[in-house]
Design a protein around this motif. Structure first.
Motif, PDB file in Angstrom:
ATOM      1  N   PHE A 154       0.826  -1.209   0.000  1.00 14.59           N
ATOM      2  CA  PHE A 154       0.000   0.000   0.000  1.00 14.59           C
ATOM      3  C   PHE A 154       0.860   1.259   0.000  1.00 14.59           C
ATOM      4  O   PHE A 154       0.573   2.216  -0.713  1.00 14.59           O
ATOM      5  CB  PHE A 154      -0.921   0.037   1.227  1.00 14.59           C
ATOM      6  CG  PHE A 154      -1.773  -1.181   1.368  1.00 14.59           C
ATOM      7  CD1 PHE A 154      -2.325  -1.771   0.248  1.00 14.59           C
ATOM      8  CD2 PHE A 154      -2.023  -1.740   2.609  1.00 14.59           C
ATOM      9  CE1 PHE A 154      -3.101  -2.897   0.367  1.00 14.59           C
ATOM     10  CE2 PHE A 154      -2.800  -2.867   2.735  1.00 14.59           C
ATOM     11  CZ  PHE A 154      -3.337  -3.454   1.610  1.00 14.59           C
ATOM     12  N   ILE A 155       1.917   1.255   0.820  1.00 11.17           N
ATOM     13  CA  ILE A 155       2.738   2.461   0.919  1.00 11.17           C
ATOM     14  C   ILE A 155       3.447   2.712  -0.411  1.00 11.17           C
ATOM     15  O   ILE A 155       3.524   3.849  -0.884  1.00 11.17           O
ATOM     16  CB  ILE A 155       3.730   2.345   2.091  1.00 11.17           C
ATOM     17  CG1 ILE A 155       2.949   2.236   3.408  1.00 11.17           C
ATOM     18  CG2 ILE A 155       4.644   3.551   2.145  1.00 11.17           C
ATOM     19  CD1 ILE A 155       3.788   1.895   4.596  1.00 11.17           C
ATOM     20  N   ALA A 156       3.930   1.620  -1.050  1.00  3.80           N
ATOM     21  CA  ALA A 156       4.567   1.778  -2.353  1.00  3.80           C
ATOM     22  C   ALA A 156       3.563   2.321  -3.359  1.00  3.80           C
ATOM     23  O   ALA A 156       3.874   3.239  -4.132  1.00  3.80           O
ATOM     24  CB  ALA A 156       5.133   0.441  -2.828  1.00  3.80           C
ATOM     25  N   GLY A 157       2.348   1.772  -3.353  1.00  7.05           N
ATOM     26  CA  GLY A 157       1.321   2.247  -4.286  1.00  7.05           C
ATOM     27  C   GLY A 157       1.055   3.725  -4.085  1.00  7.05           C
ATOM     28  O   GLY A 157       0.969   4.489  -5.055  1.00  7.05           O
ATOM     29  N   ALA A 158       0.963   4.166  -2.838  1.00  5.16           N
ATOM     30  CA  ALA A 158       0.700   5.579  -2.565  1.00  5.16           C
ATOM     31  C   ALA A 158       1.861   6.442  -3.040  1.00  5.16           C
ATOM     32  O   ALA A 158       1.653   7.511  -3.610  1.00  5.16           O
ATOM     33  CB  ALA A 158       0.455   5.785  -1.074  1.00  5.16           C
ATOM     34  N   ALA A 159       3.101   5.958  -2.848  1.00  9.73           N
ATOM     35  CA  ALA A 159       4.263   6.757  -3.248  1.00  9.73           C
ATOM     36  C   ALA A 159       4.274   6.961  -4.765  1.00  9.73           C
ATOM     37  O   ALA A 159       4.487   8.073  -5.254  1.00  9.73           O
ATOM     38  CB  ALA A 159       5.548   6.071  -2.795  1.00  9.73           C
ATOM     39  N   PHE A 160       4.013   5.881  -5.537  1.00  6.66           N
ATOM     40  CA  PHE A 160       3.976   6.031  -6.995  1.00  6.66           C
ATOM     41  C   PHE A 160       2.844   6.972  -7.401  1.00  6.66           C
ATOM     42  O   PHE A 160       2.988   7.781  -8.325  1.00  6.66           O
ATOM     43  CB  PHE A 160       3.796   4.674  -7.674  1.00  6.66           C
ATOM     44  CG  PHE A 160       5.068   3.884  -7.735  1.00  6.66           C
ATOM     45  CD1 PHE A 160       6.114   4.282  -8.543  1.00  6.66           C
ATOM     46  CD2 PHE A 160       5.224   2.734  -6.975  1.00  6.66           C
ATOM     47  CE1 PHE A 160       7.283   3.562  -8.599  1.00  6.66           C
ATOM     48  CE2 PHE A 160       6.397   2.008  -7.016  1.00  6.66           C
ATOM     49  CZ  PHE A 160       7.431   2.418  -7.828  1.00  6.66           C
ATOM     50  N   THR A 161       1.704   6.863  -6.705  1.00  9.26           N
ATOM     51  CA  THR A 161       0.582   7.735  -7.028  1.00  9.26           C
ATOM     52  C   THR A 161       0.966   9.199  -6.840  1.00  9.26           C
ATOM     53  O   THR A 161       0.621  10.055  -7.651  1.00  9.26           O
ATOM     54  CB  THR A 161      -0.623   7.387  -6.136  1.00  9.26           C
ATOM     55  OG1 THR A 161      -0.869   6.004  -6.249  1.00  9.26           O
ATOM     56  CG2 THR A 161      -1.846   8.160  -6.549  1.00  9.26           C
ATOM     57  N   VAL A 162       1.724   9.484  -5.759  1.00  9.16           N
ATOM     58  CA  VAL A 162       2.169  10.856  -5.517  1.00  9.16           C
ATOM     59  C   VAL A 162       3.034  11.336  -6.678  1.00  9.16           C
ATOM     60  O   VAL A 162       2.869  12.450  -7.179  1.00  9.16           O
ATOM     61  CB  VAL A 162       2.935  10.941  -4.181  1.00  9.16           C
ATOM     62  CG1 VAL A 162       3.639  12.273  -4.062  1.00  9.16           C
ATOM     63  CG2 VAL A 162       1.988  10.749  -3.021  1.00  9.16           C
ATOM     64  N   VAL A 163       3.946  10.459  -7.148  1.00  8.71           N
ATOM     65  CA  VAL A 163       4.828  10.861  -8.251  1.00  8.71           C
ATOM     66  C   VAL A 163       4.007  11.216  -9.485  1.00  8.71           C
ATOM     67  O   VAL A 163       4.243  12.241 -10.133  1.00  8.71           O
ATOM     68  CB  VAL A 163       5.823   9.733  -8.588  1.00  8.71           C
ATOM     69  CG1 VAL A 163       6.620  10.101  -9.825  1.00  8.71           C
ATOM     70  CG2 VAL A 163       6.737   9.476  -7.425  1.00  8.71           C
ATOM     71  N   PHE A 164       2.996  10.371  -9.800  1.00  6.63           N
ATOM     72  CA  PHE A 164       2.244  10.624 -11.027  1.00  6.63           C
ATOM     73  C   PHE A 164       1.249  11.768 -10.861  1.00  6.63           C
ATOM     74  O   PHE A 164       0.740  12.292 -11.846  1.00  6.63           O
ATOM     75  CB  PHE A 164       1.534   9.351 -11.496  1.00  6.63           C
ATOM     76  CG  PHE A 164       2.497   8.297 -11.945  1.00  6.63           C
ATOM     77  CD1 PHE A 164       3.438   8.586 -12.919  1.00  6.63           C
ATOM     78  CD2 PHE A 164       2.489   7.030 -11.395  1.00  6.63           C
ATOM     79  CE1 PHE A 164       4.355   7.638 -13.324  1.00  6.63           C
ATOM     80  CE2 PHE A 164       3.395   6.076 -11.787  1.00  6.63           C
ATOM     81  CZ  PHE A 164       4.329   6.379 -12.753  1.00  6.63           C
ATOM     82  N   SER A 165       0.931  12.161  -9.601  1.00  7.78           N
ATOM     83  CA  SER A 165       0.026  13.294  -9.390  1.00  7.78           C
ATOM     84  C   SER A 165       0.737  14.616  -9.605  1.00  7.78           C
ATOM     85  O   SER A 165       0.100  15.652  -9.662  1.00  7.78           O
ATOM     86  CB  SER A 165      -0.524  13.310  -7.966  1.00  7.78           C
ATOM     87  OG  SER A 165      -1.035  12.087  -7.614  1.00  7.78           O
ATOM     88  N   ARG A 166       2.059  14.582  -9.672  1.00  7.90           N
ATOM     89  CA  ARG A 166       2.825  15.816  -9.760  1.00  7.90           C
ATOM     90  C   ARG A 166       2.386  16.632 -10.975  1.00  7.90           C
ATOM     91  O   ARG A 166       2.404  16.149 -12.097  1.00  7.90           O
ATOM     92  CB  ARG A 166       4.304  15.465  -9.871  1.00  7.90           C
ATOM     93  CG  ARG A 166       5.188  16.659  -9.804  1.00  7.90           C
ATOM     94  CD  ARG A 166       6.641  16.273  -9.641  1.00  7.90           C
ATOM     95  NE  ARG A 166       7.406  17.495  -9.542  1.00  7.90           N
ATOM     96  CZ  ARG A 166       7.417  18.254  -8.462  1.00  7.90           C
ATOM     97  NH1 ARG A 166       6.752  17.899  -7.406  1.00  7.90           N
ATOM     98  NH2 ARG A 166       8.107  19.376  -8.453  1.00  7.90           N
ATOM     99  N   GLY A 167       1.974  17.880 -10.703  1.00 10.95           N
ATOM    100  CA  GLY A 167       1.598  18.761 -11.802  1.00 10.95           C
ATOM    101  C   GLY A 167       0.244  18.474 -12.417  1.00 10.95           C
ATOM    102  O   GLY A 167      -0.155  19.129 -13.361  1.00 10.95           O
TER     103      GLY A 167
END
Lengths: 102, 476
Positions: B80-93
């Protein structure tokens, strides 16, 4: 004393009415109210089971209290989302909210 | 004495959410993209802390059985934490969400709910965890209030989610009545001691399955997922299709294996049938989609069907296959939705046709996309292949050869529509496909990590397999 089964029958009836409202009603507010009815049925069940089966153990009551919390949170978020849809589309009918279709 | 290290990830996530919301108030409009970095570093730190300090030890029970601190909880926390971290990266901008503190706060709180779902050992805790994970997701799906589709996605997700969770709670209340306890681990003995007849017990299991089935988008509770996946902002879709689905499977595996051993054969049959229908429906409908998000939505329904095979096997190998499949699926699907997000930000289109000539605009990204889609399709030697291999062998080991056959046929169908996308990317051309395609460094790094991870899971099976074995050993 009223037998346990009476409470369970009332709860099952309430649950069915709620489920019917959710499936048959088109108005989003009515659907949310149907969900509330279903959650109340859950609470009747929980409190009745607690009182008749395990009155010495508080877990049934705690469970019912948590269901209240969840119901309140769901309705708060639900009304907010319905508001955003209403502002854009001027409708809260689940039938007319159909930008995306199969 | 509560072992605080055991709930360290949850504490860290809660602190991170509070920091995000507080910093958001102090930041000026132009500095808001700092929030993205804070969220990302916070999640990475939580991930590392979890690995270093929160590994399961001797004592498994926390808070009188509310939470379990076992390998299952540990592995799924990392997922879950990994999934959230990738989601943060792709939310950028991303417009309307990338610079909003509330968005990252909700994302982290939803992750917190999921980590609790993976660890919950009590029906009360399970209920709270599921709602803590779901309610922020409803808001996140409808976060772009200016985009009509997003608002509609949030609306549909909420109505469907609230209804199925009400049905699930009714099932919980009946289970509490049968067992007189809310502890999942005590429920099995209580049900056996109370001589509960099979029919009422199966009825309440089915009621509970409605709620779990919604989370994993199992047939017939999958209707929400195409609409919500299409309408929600793409980074949120990626999170929904991976972390949220994995959380549903964590709960499903634990509750089914621990609480209902007395009716194993019945629920095995039920899940096997649902698994076959789920993957067939998902893959067949995916064939005719023209929107890539919708296609990936149906493909993720198909994947839910494959993973359900592992659950239906109800064996040690079954649990191993579920964990392995979810690990591979997490990385591939996050990358797949990552491409969709990056592409949409540049071109404003989600149509598969518009991917024509992509390989000329960005050869590196197109190659990564080829890798990802081949892994989703189950081509060796990528992670997706071994995931499929394990679920099929789990089904065969559990004497469900027919299910494995259905699975193999489905894998062939699925390969067709994955390759259709690749055909557009590599073979078709369109005007202006010489223009280079800019990608943010953090996002290309995330894609590289996903692709390497998938290859690693395919080539070197042992580390992940051993971890999955440890998860299975907490049940068998």
């Amino acid at each position: 004393m009223i037998p346990l089964s009476n409470y369970l029958i009332v709860a099952a009836g309430l649950f069915s009415i709620g489920l019917y409202a959710v499936l048959a009603r088109k108005n989003a507010i009515m659907i949310l109210m149907g969900i509330e009815l279903m959650l109340n049925a859950v609470n009747i069940n929980l409190v009745a089971f607690w009182r008749y089966l395990t009155p010495e153990n508080v877990s049934g009551q705690v469970f019912a209290a948590m269901v209240f919390v969840v119901a309140a949170a769901e309705v708060a978020v639900g009304i907010a989302l319905i508001m955003t849809v209403y502002r854009r589309r001027d409708t809260v009918s689940a039938d007319e909210i159909n930008l995306m279709k199969w | 004495m509560v072992d605080y290290l055991a709930i360290l990830p949850e504490i860290a996530l809660l602190v991170l959410a509070a920091i995000l919301l507080l910093v958001d108030i102090r930041l000026k409009e132009e500095g808001k993209d700092t929030l993205n970095w804070i969220a990302l570093f916070g999640l990475v730190i939580t991930f590392v802390l979890t690995i270093l300090l929160a590994q399961p030890g001797e004592e498994e029970v926390i808070w009188g059985g509310m939470l379990r601190h076992d390998w299952m909880a540990f592995v799924f926390r990392l997922v879950f934490i990994a999934g959230a971290a990738f989601t943060v990266v792709f939310s950028r901008g991303w417009e309307a969400i990338g610079d909003r503190g509330e968005f990252y706060g909700l994302l982290v709180l939803s992750t917190l709910g999921m980590t609790l779902m993976g660890a919950a050992g009590d029906l009360v805790m399970l209920l709270l965890a599921i709602e803590t994970a779901s309610i922020p997701l409803y808001i996140m799906a409808g976060f772009s209030t200016k985009d009509g589709k997003s608002a509609e996605a949030g609306f549909k997700y909420l109505l469907f989610g609230a209804m199925t969770s009400a049905v699930m709670m009714y099932g919980f209340s009946l289970l509490f009545g049968f067992g007189g306890t809310t502890d999942i681990y005590a429920l099995a003995d209580a049900i056996a001691a109370g001589n509960v007849p099979t029919l009422p017990l199966m009825t309440s299991i089915i009621l509970v399955l409605v709620g779990f089935g919604f989370k994993i988008s199992m047939f017939p509770f999958h209707f929400w997922s195409p609409d919500v996946y299409e309408g929600a902002p793409t980074p949120v879709t990626g999170f929904l299709s991976t972390a949220s689905k994995a959380a549903g499977f964590a709960v499903l595996v634990r509750v089914m294996l621990v609480a209902f051993p007395s009716v194993t054969v019945e629920w095995q049959t039920l899940l096997a049938i649902l698994s076959a229908i789920t993957m067939t429906v998902g893959n067949l409908v995916a064939l005719r989609q023209t929107n890539i998000k919708r296609m990936l939505a149906y493909s993720s329904i198909g994947h839910a069907g494959y993973i359900l095979m592992g659950v239906a096997a109800a064996s040690s190998l079954g649990v191993i296959s579920v964990v392995y499949y979810i690990a591979a699926y997490l990385l591939t699907n996050l990358a797949a939705f990552g491409f969709v997000a990056i592409y949409y930000k540049q071109t404003g289109s989600d149509e598969i046709e518009d991917y024509a000539g992509f390989s000329r605009r960005s050869p590196g990204l197109a190659f990564a996309m080829l890798f990802t889609f081949l892994s989703l399709g189950g081509i060796p030697p990528l992670g997706g292949f071994f995931g499929k291999l394990l679920v099929f062998s789990a089904a065969i080991q559990a004497d469900m050869v027919w299910l494995a056959v259905v699975g193999v046929l489905n894998a062939v169908i699925a390969l067709y529509y994955y390759l259709t996308v690749i055909k557009f990317v590599y073979l078709r051309r369109q005007e202006g496909d010489e223009v280079p395609f800019p990608v943010a460094k953090s996002q290309s790094l995330a894609i590289i990590i996903c692709v390497l991870g998938v290859t690693f899971l395919g080539v070197i099976m042992a580390p992940m397999f051993e971890l999955a074995q440890k998860v299975a050993s907490s049940f068998f």
